[in-house]
Design an enzyme around this catalytic site. Structure first.
Site, PDB file in Angstrom:
ATOM      1  N   GLU A 187      53.930  43.300  46.105  1.00 36.38           N
ATOM      2  CA  GLU A 187      53.638  44.656  46.584  1.00 36.38           C
ATOM      3  C   GLU A 187      52.815  44.644  47.874  1.00 36.38           C
ATOM      4  O   GLU A 187      52.017  43.736  48.066  1.00 36.38           O
ATOM      5  CB  GLU A 187      52.935  45.477  45.484  1.00 36.38           C
ATOM      6  CG  GLU A 187      51.585  44.956  45.051  1.00 36.38           C
ATOM      7  CD  GLU A 187      51.001  45.804  43.912  1.00 36.38           C
ATOM      8  OE1 GLU A 187      51.657  45.931  42.856  1.00 36.38           O
ATOM      9  OE2 GLU A 187      49.893  46.328  44.085  1.00 36.38           O
ATOM     10  N   GLY A 193      42.853  44.608  25.527  1.00 36.82           N
ATOM     11  CA  GLY A 193      41.489  44.824  26.040  1.00 36.82           C
ATOM     12  C   GLY A 193      41.179  46.316  25.985  1.00 36.82           C
ATOM     13  O   GLY A 193      41.765  47.059  25.198  1.00 36.82           O
ATOM     14  N   ARG A 194      40.275  46.734  26.876  1.00 37.13           N
ATOM     15  CA  ARG A 194      39.852  48.145  26.853  1.00 37.13           C
ATOM     16  C   ARG A 194      41.024  49.090  27.100  1.00 37.13           C
ATOM     17  O   ARG A 194      41.187  50.093  26.406  1.00 37.13           O
ATOM     18  CB  ARG A 194      38.787  48.373  27.930  1.00 37.13           C
ATOM     19  CG  ARG A 194      37.451  47.769  27.582  1.00 37.13           C
ATOM     20  CD  ARG A 194      36.521  47.832  28.779  1.00 37.13           C
ATOM     21  NE  ARG A 194      36.820  46.749  29.696  1.00 37.13           N
ATOM     22  CZ  ARG A 194      35.929  45.913  30.214  1.00 37.13           C
ATOM     23  NH1 ARG A 194      34.656  46.071  29.939  1.00 37.13           N
ATOM     24  NH2 ARG A 194      36.267  44.935  31.023  1.00 37.13           N
ATOM     25  N   ILE A 195      41.866  48.759  28.086  1.00 37.53           N
ATOM     26  CA  ILE A 195      42.963  49.682  28.423  1.00 37.53           C
ATOM     27  C   ILE A 195      44.027  49.653  27.323  1.00 37.53           C
ATOM     28  O   ILE A 195      44.548  50.694  26.909  1.00 37.53           O
ATOM     29  CB  ILE A 195      43.558  49.347  29.805  1.00 37.53           C
ATOM     30  CG1 ILE A 195      42.471  49.542  30.884  1.00 37.53           C
ATOM     31  CG2 ILE A 195      44.773  50.213  30.116  1.00 37.53           C
ATOM     32  CD1 ILE A 195      42.834  48.992  32.256  1.00 37.53           C
ATOM     33  N   ILE A 252      51.649  47.773  33.727  1.00 42.67           N
ATOM     34  CA  ILE A 252      50.601  48.393  34.557  1.00 42.67           C
ATOM     35  C   ILE A 252      49.506  47.369  34.873  1.00 42.67           C
ATOM     36  O   ILE A 252      48.403  47.746  35.266  1.00 42.67           O
ATOM     37  CB  ILE A 252      49.988  49.638  33.878  1.00 42.67           C
ATOM     38  CG1 ILE A 252      49.390  49.292  32.505  1.00 42.67           C
ATOM     39  CG2 ILE A 252      50.991  50.759  33.779  1.00 42.67           C
ATOM     40  CD1 ILE A 252      48.474  50.373  31.953  1.00 42.67           C
ATOM     41  N   ALA A 253      49.818  46.074  34.673  1.00 44.70           N
ATOM     42  CA  ALA A 253      48.794  45.033  34.881  1.00 44.70           C
ATOM     43  C   ALA A 253      48.914  44.464  36.296  1.00 44.70           C
ATOM     44  O   ALA A 253      48.309  45.000  37.226  1.00 44.70           O
ATOM     45  CB  ALA A 253      48.924  43.972  33.809  1.00 44.70           C
ATOM     46  N   ARG A 254      49.691  43.419  36.451  1.00 42.66           N
ATOM     47  CA  ARG A 254      49.967  42.853  37.770  1.00 42.66           C
ATOM     48  C   ARG A 254      51.424  42.405  37.783  1.00 42.66           C
ATOM     49  O   ARG A 254      51.942  41.877  36.792  1.00 42.66           O
ATOM     50  CB  ARG A 254      49.063  41.659  38.069  1.00 42.66           C
ATOM     51  CG  ARG A 254      47.615  42.025  38.376  1.00 42.66           C
ATOM     52  CD  ARG A 254      47.452  42.778  39.706  1.00 42.66           C
ATOM     53  NE  ARG A 254      46.073  43.093  40.033  1.00 42.66           N
ATOM     54  CZ  ARG A 254      45.455  44.239  39.720  1.00 42.66           C
ATOM     55  NH1 ARG A 254      46.093  45.188  39.067  1.00 42.66           N
ATOM     56  NH2 ARG A 254      44.191  44.437  40.074  1.00 42.66           N
ATOM     57  N   HIS A 270      51.593  51.486  42.204  1.00 43.24           N
ATOM     58  CA  HIS A 270      50.274  50.965  41.797  1.00 43.24           C
ATOM     59  C   HIS A 270      49.227  52.097  41.765  1.00 43.24           C
ATOM     60  O   HIS A 270      48.223  52.044  42.498  1.00 43.24           O
ATOM     61  CB  HIS A 270      49.830  49.835  42.749  1.00 43.24           C
ATOM     62  CG  HIS A 270      48.794  48.934  42.129  1.00 43.24           C
ATOM     63  ND1 HIS A 270      48.692  47.604  42.384  1.00 43.24           N
ATOM     64  CD2 HIS A 270      47.784  49.206  41.265  1.00 43.24           C
ATOM     65  CE1 HIS A 270      47.682  47.082  41.715  1.00 43.24           C
ATOM     66  NE2 HIS A 270      47.112  48.051  41.017  1.00 43.24           N
ATOM     67  N   ILE A 271      49.484  53.060  40.902  1.00 45.40           N
ATOM     68  CA  ILE A 271      48.606  54.246  40.867  1.00 45.40           C
ATOM     69  C   ILE A 271      48.038  54.508  39.477  1.00 45.40           C
ATOM     70  O   ILE A 271      47.586  55.615  39.190  1.00 45.40           O
ATOM     71  CB  ILE A 271      49.362  55.515  41.353  1.00 45.40           C
ATOM     72  CG1 ILE A 271      50.682  55.704  40.581  1.00 45.40           C
ATOM     73  CG2 ILE A 271      49.588  55.461  42.845  1.00 45.40           C
ATOM     74  CD1 ILE A 271      51.378  57.036  40.854  1.00 45.40           C
TER      75      ILE A 271
HETATM   76  C1  DGY Z   1      42.591  47.722  39.322  1.00 44.81           C
HETATM   77  O1  DGY Z   1      41.579  48.388  39.191  1.00 44.81           O
HETATM   78  O2  DGY Z   1      42.627  46.501  39.147  1.00 44.81           O
HETATM   79  C2  DGY Z   1      43.813  48.464  39.749  1.00 44.81           C
HETATM   80  O3  DGY Z   1      44.954  47.732  39.541  1.00 44.81           O
HETATM   81  C3  DGY Z   1      43.677  48.859  41.201  1.00 44.81           C
HETATM   82  O4  DGY Z   1      43.709  47.695  42.007  1.00 44.81           O
END
Ligand code: DGY
Length: 327
Positions: A273, A161-163, A242-244, A291-292
């Site tokens: 978390e 996707g975008r990221i 970096i997703a979930r 989660h930053i």
């Molecule tokens: C998001 O924007 O979904 C980040 O994981 C922060 O919750």
């Protein structure tokens, strides 16, 4: 005696925001903020929503039929997050509540972080830092903290996707080959621009030197990466999420790292978390962050402002800027 109707709509905020956000909200609404950042349990959240017309929430607030049970005035819920797995969107829509998230404003910042965490895992940056602070460094050694290269290796992206696309663009500067897996391949012009090739799910695991997970967390994505997928990976490979957290079966990841099936991992998200599996905390080969990924100051400011823009739009009878559409 009937209570006087408030001149301004009531908006509640579940977590602390920057003072400028509260000031902005107060120009438009009667605001119940939570600048003390008190923890809200499910009952407290339901009570907070009871009299509100608008709510600004974050990824830690679970919105479902229970938390909405008293919310008869609610017209908009704006989440300061791009992810919305914490919101039962159909339940909101069934009550006529508009739901919004914060796409786009965090794309580049989150892509920066994904790339950084992948590098930290591959080059053992967190491990080296911890080790130094613990006072272990005595002398230079040829194989000291020797990790994996980034340049001229194969980057795998799960979820283009975008990221994911932002991460692929960053890989150009490192002369990486980029492969990805999505349910559907991206348009040929996007693939050309990113110099990225679609591969099957299993091939992504087999061929990646560094695999980054940027997939939305849906029920189908729950534990999508488990022992089978990890066994497909190269023993020299790294896995960054970096997703979930729920996308990865964490005990399976611990086992793969402990056995040397996988070289290293970078994790910004965790299934339970803010609790983290003690076995993950004990592993040297995992770079852990809380989660930053979107947490640069300008981006967090932009995310909160977009949530506020959405609340202002809906409560003044205009369409939301970034609504979540019914599927
Ligand atoms: C998001 O924007 O979904 C980040 O994981 C922060 O919750």
């Amino acid at each position: 005696m009937t209570a006087a109707h408030p001149a301004k709509a009531r908006v509640v905020v579940t977590r602390a925001l920057f003072p400028s956000h509260i000031q902005r909200l107060a120009e438009h609404f009667e605001v119940k903020d939570n600048q003390a950042d008190r923890a809200l349990d499910r009952e407290a959240l339901a009570r907070l929503l009871e009299h509100a017309e608008g709510a600004i929430i974050t990824g830690g607030d679970r919105i479902d039929a229970d938390s909405l049970s008293l919310a008869s005035h609610l017209r908009v819920i704006a989440s300061v997050s791009v992810g919305y797995n914490h919101i039962d969107v159909p339940a909101c829509h069934a009550r006529g509540i508009v739901v919004t998230n914060t796409p786009d404003v965090l794309t580049e910042t989150t892509a920066d972080f994904g790339f950084a965490l992948m590098m930290a895992a591959a080059r053992r940056i967190c491990e080296g830092e911890r080790w130094m602070r613990e006072g272990h460094w005595q002398r230079w050694e040829l194989d000291q903290m020797a990790g994996a290269d980034i340049h001229h290796t194969t980057l795998g992206i799960l979820g283009m996707g975008r990221i994911g696309q932002g991460i692929a663009r960053r890989a150009r500067g490192f002369d990486m080959k980029v492969i990805y897996h999505n349910r559907r391949a991206q348009a040929p012009e996007i693939e050309r621009e990113l110099n990225a090739a679609w591969v099957s799910f299993d091939d992504l695991f087999r061929r990646s030197d560094h695999l980054v997970v940027v997939l939305p967390y849906t029920p189908e994505a729950h534990h999508l990466i488990g022992a089978r997928e990890l066994a497909l990976m190269k023993t020299t490979a790294t896995l960054t999420n970096i997703a979930r957290g729920g996308i990865i079966d964490e005990p399976a990841l611990v086992a793969a790292l402990a056995s040397g099936q996988l070289a290293a991992a970078g994790l910004d998200v965790y299934e339970g978390e803010p609790k983290v599996l003690p076995e993950l905390l004990a592993l040297k080969s995992v770079a852990l962050t809380p989660h930053i990924a979107s947490a640069s100051r300008p981006t967090r400011d932009a995310m909160a402002n977009l949530a506020i823009d959405n609340v202002i739009a809906v409560l003044s009878g205009k369409p939301a800027l970034t609504p979540l559409e019914p599927d």
